[in-house]
Design a protein around this motif. Structure first.
Motif, PDB file in Angstrom:
ATOM      1  N   ASP A 197      -6.420   5.274   4.704  1.00 45.47           N
ATOM      2  CA  ASP A 197      -6.475   3.973   4.019  1.00 45.47           C
ATOM      3  C   ASP A 197      -5.066   3.383   3.924  1.00 45.47           C
ATOM      4  O   ASP A 197      -4.155   4.035   3.415  1.00 45.47           O
ATOM      5  CB  ASP A 197      -7.066   4.145   2.616  1.00 45.47           C
ATOM      6  CG  ASP A 197      -7.492   2.821   2.035  1.00 45.47           C
ATOM      7  OD1 ASP A 197      -8.696   2.638   1.825  1.00 45.47           O
ATOM      8  OD2 ASP A 197      -6.629   1.951   1.815  1.00 45.47           O
ATOM      9  N   PRO A 198      -4.884   2.138   4.401  1.00 54.59           N
ATOM     10  CA  PRO A 198      -3.535   1.547   4.385  1.00 54.59           C
ATOM     11  C   PRO A 198      -2.977   1.357   2.978  1.00 54.59           C
ATOM     12  O   PRO A 198      -1.776   1.279   2.799  1.00 54.59           O
ATOM     13  CB  PRO A 198      -3.735   0.183   5.052  1.00 54.59           C
ATOM     14  CG  PRO A 198      -5.050   0.208   5.694  1.00 54.59           C
ATOM     15  CD  PRO A 198      -5.872   1.229   4.992  1.00 54.59           C
ATOM     16  N   ARG A 199      -3.870   1.250   1.987  1.00 49.27           N
ATOM     17  CA  ARG A 199      -3.386   0.994   0.619  1.00 49.27           C
ATOM     18  C   ARG A 199      -2.862   2.256  -0.054  1.00 49.27           C
ATOM     19  O   ARG A 199      -2.108   2.189  -1.012  1.00 49.27           O
ATOM     20  CB  ARG A 199      -4.522   0.403  -0.229  1.00 49.27           C
ATOM     21  CG  ARG A 199      -4.886  -0.997   0.190  1.00 49.27           C
ATOM     22  CD  ARG A 199      -6.242  -1.374  -0.293  1.00 49.27           C
ATOM     23  NE  ARG A 199      -7.282  -0.527   0.313  1.00 49.27           N
ATOM     24  CZ  ARG A 199      -8.572  -0.704   0.165  1.00 49.27           C
ATOM     25  NH1 ARG A 199      -9.004  -1.696  -0.566  1.00 49.27           N
ATOM     26  NH2 ARG A 199      -9.451   0.099   0.748  1.00 49.27           N
ATOM     27  N   VAL A 200      -3.291   3.396   0.428  1.00 51.66           N
ATOM     28  CA  VAL A 200      -2.836   4.671  -0.160  1.00 51.66           C
ATOM     29  C   VAL A 200      -1.395   4.918   0.263  1.00 51.66           C
ATOM     30  O   VAL A 200      -1.055   4.822   1.437  1.00 51.66           O
ATOM     31  CB  VAL A 200      -3.749   5.824   0.293  1.00 51.66           C
ATOM     32  CG1 VAL A 200      -3.180   7.162  -0.136  1.00 51.66           C
ATOM     33  CG2 VAL A 200      -5.143   5.638  -0.265  1.00 51.66           C
ATOM     34  N   ARG A 201      -0.553   5.204  -0.703  1.00 55.56           N
ATOM     35  CA  ARG A 201       0.881   5.367  -0.422  1.00 55.56           C
ATOM     36  C   ARG A 201       1.146   6.680   0.329  1.00 55.56           C
ATOM     37  O   ARG A 201       0.437   7.671   0.130  1.00 55.56           O
ATOM     38  CB  ARG A 201       1.664   5.315  -1.725  1.00 55.56           C
ATOM     39  CG  ARG A 201       1.607   3.932  -2.367  1.00 55.56           C
ATOM     40  CD  ARG A 201       2.296   3.950  -3.694  1.00 55.56           C
ATOM     41  NE  ARG A 201       3.732   3.979  -3.522  1.00 55.56           N
ATOM     42  CZ  ARG A 201       4.490   2.897  -3.414  1.00 55.56           C
ATOM     43  NH1 ARG A 201       3.943   1.698  -3.461  1.00 55.56           N
ATOM     44  NH2 ARG A 201       5.793   2.996  -3.281  1.00 55.56           N
ATOM     45  N   VAL A 202       2.182   6.609   1.139  1.00 51.93           N
ATOM     46  CA  VAL A 202       2.549   7.795   1.933  1.00 51.93           C
ATOM     47  C   VAL A 202       3.145   8.870   1.015  1.00 51.93           C
ATOM     48  O   VAL A 202       2.905  10.061   1.208  1.00 51.93           O
ATOM     49  CB  VAL A 202       3.537   7.379   3.050  1.00 51.93           C
ATOM     50  CG1 VAL A 202       3.995   8.586   3.830  1.00 51.93           C
ATOM     51  CG2 VAL A 202       2.896   6.354   3.955  1.00 51.93           C
ATOM     52  N   ALA A 203       3.925   8.424   0.037  1.00 52.54           N
ATOM     53  CA  ALA A 203       4.507   9.386  -0.902  1.00 52.54           C
ATOM     54  C   ALA A 203       4.251   8.906  -2.333  1.00 52.54           C
ATOM     55  O   ALA A 203       4.460   7.727  -2.603  1.00 52.54           O
ATOM     56  CB  ALA A 203       6.000   9.516  -0.661  1.00 52.54           C
ATOM     57  N   PRO A 204       3.817   9.764  -3.219  1.00 51.29           N
ATOM     58  CA  PRO A 204       3.396  11.147  -3.029  1.00 51.29           C
ATOM     59  C   PRO A 204       2.172  11.249  -2.108  1.00 51.29           C
ATOM     60  O   PRO A 204       1.308  10.376  -2.132  1.00 51.29           O
ATOM     61  CB  PRO A 204       3.007  11.593  -4.434  1.00 51.29           C
ATOM     62  CG  PRO A 204       3.520  10.562  -5.371  1.00 51.29           C
ATOM     63  CD  PRO A 204       3.644   9.311  -4.611  1.00 51.29           C
ATOM     64  N   ARG A 205       2.133  12.305  -1.353  1.00 48.69           N
ATOM     65  CA  ARG A 205       1.077  12.471  -0.361  1.00 48.69           C
ATOM     66  C   ARG A 205      -0.282  12.717  -1.016  1.00 48.69           C
ATOM     67  O   ARG A 205      -0.353  13.362  -2.057  1.00 48.69           O
ATOM     68  CB  ARG A 205       1.406  13.666   0.532  1.00 48.69           C
ATOM     69  CG  ARG A 205       2.515  13.351   1.454  1.00 48.69           C
ATOM     70  CD  ARG A 205       2.992  14.504   2.235  1.00 48.69           C
ATOM     71  NE  ARG A 205       3.920  13.980   3.210  1.00 48.69           N
ATOM     72  CZ  ARG A 205       3.589  13.604   4.424  1.00 48.69           C
ATOM     73  NH1 ARG A 205       2.356  13.747   4.855  1.00 48.69           N
ATOM     74  NH2 ARG A 205       4.472  13.093   5.240  1.00 48.69           N
TER      75      ARG A 205
END
Lengths: 287, 103
Positions: A197-205
């Motif tokens: 999902d593009p909205r989910v941040r890369v960090a924190p994983r």
């Protein structure tokens, strides 16, 4: 008596003749000014919003301009009425200086509301978006469209959650699968859904935990971080994708279940003690 | 390999995170099929594939005609692409779906 009345009438007539026109004009200016100021403030807010200025900043700018316009109207009206403005200006200057000094001195000690206009907050049982704040109360719009006016003293005395104090929030995707399902596959599917999902941040994983093993199911907890603004929609969509993803992979969700065992009725039933004894022996059981 | 290198390798080789989605479709203009996108290529893409697929389905339903021939306003070959222009699978079926396919 009559002479006195005639004298008063003549004085009034003389006053109206001398100042009546000016007074009416001054009143007219004052009324027009008071009526126009709210519309001008609204217009300023609208124009600033069009230029992408934040709601809280545009409200402050509009209020300052409103106060200045009010002072200007009063000054013009008093001048039109033939009054000496210099005293009024002096008084206004004095009030402004005292107000500024008081604000600077007492600012650290003044209780401030822990949110800004436009923030989503929860106070007491109320959840909604702050539309405006005044010295006395806060205007909030709930998500079902109600406008609530909350006294500031209640807000300051109660706990408050400001959902936009930090820019991100954690999304919880908790699902339960049956014991006999492929746990590793379920974890992979859930993690992949969150990562994709593009909205989910890369960090924190994004991570998936096994939260519990009870009631005949494995409780899985997916955790990921998203921007505050996208939180609710993202959570709903991740849940939808989780359901469909598990269905597609053939992973079966656990259902709340209660197994009831029935045994033959004993020959004699002498009351609770015997029932308890049977229960302890495991002959009557509910799990 | 340290942990940073591991994460870099995983990010590169495992599940990819697209930056956005667009609905891609073809429109018949003067007997020729023109490819268009929603949102346009100059606009920001949608951040949700669910919204993109729902929009694709609604576009399909709204422009579908009954006749055997493709009408002037009818949209064909409606599907969803990511920000790189690659077709993506429909999240519900995990297949490359196309609404109103036309050879």
């Amino acid at each position: 008596m009559l002479d006195q009345t005639i004298k008063e009438f003549m004085e009034t007539k003389e006053f109206i003749t001398l100042y009546g026109r000016q007074t009416v004009q001054a009143l007219f200016i004052l009324i027009i000014g008071l009526l126009a100021i709210p519309y001008i403030k609204k217009g300023i807010k609208y124009v600033l919003a069009r230029f992408g200025v934040k709601q809280s900043i545009s409200a402050t700018i509009a209020n300052v301009i409103g106060i200045l316009l009010l002072l200007f109207t009063i000054l013009v009206a008093t001048k039109q009425a033939g009054m000496d403005n210099s005293n009024v200006i002096m008084v206004l200057k004095g009030i402004a200086l005292v107000a500024i000094a008081l604000i600077f001195i007492f600012r650290p000690y003044l209780p401030t509301l822990p949110f800004k206009v436009g923030n989503t907050i929860k106070t007491g049982n109320l959840l909604g978006k702050v539309e405006a704040t005044t010295v006395l109360n806060t205007r909030m719009k709930t998500f079902d469209g109600k406008t609530v006016f909350i006294p500031n003293r209640l807000i300051l005395n109660d706990y408050l959650i400001n959902y936009q104090y930090t820019p991100t929030r954690r999304v919880k995707i908790d699902v339960s699968i049956r014991y006999d399902q492929d746990l590793m596959k379920a974890k992979q599917v859930l993690e992949a859904i969150m990562i994709r999902d593009p909205r989910v941040r890369v960090a924190p994983r994004p991570v998936v935990y096994v939260l519990n093993l009870k009631n005949g199911c494995i409780e899985l907890g997916g955790r990921c971080w998203v921007n505050n603004v996208k939180y609710w929609v993202c959570k709903c969509e991740l849940l939808e994708k989780t359901k469909l993803g598990f269905d597609h992979e053939g992973i079966i969700f656990a259902r709340p279940q209660l197994d009831v065992y029935q045994h033959d009725e004993p020959d004699s039933w002498d009351g609770i003690e015997e029932g308890q004894a049977l229960s302890e022996k495991g002959e009557i059981g509910i799990s | 390999m340290n942990i940073k290198e591991l994460l870099k390798t995983v990010d590169k080789g495992w599940v990819q995170k697209p930056k956005g989605f667009r609905v891609c479709y073809q429109k018949r203009v003067n007997d020729e099929f023109m490819t268009e996108y929603m949102p346009n290529e100059k606009d920001n893409p949608l951040d949700s594939d669910i919204v993109a697929w729902r929009s694709a389905w609604k576009l399909h339903q709204a422009t579908l005609t009954d006749g055997p021939e493709i009408a002037e306003d009818e949209l064909v070959n409606i599907y969803v692409i990511d920000d790189t222009g690659k077709r993506i699978k429909y999240y519900a079926t995990d297949l490359f779906e196309v609404y109103n396919p036309y050879p």
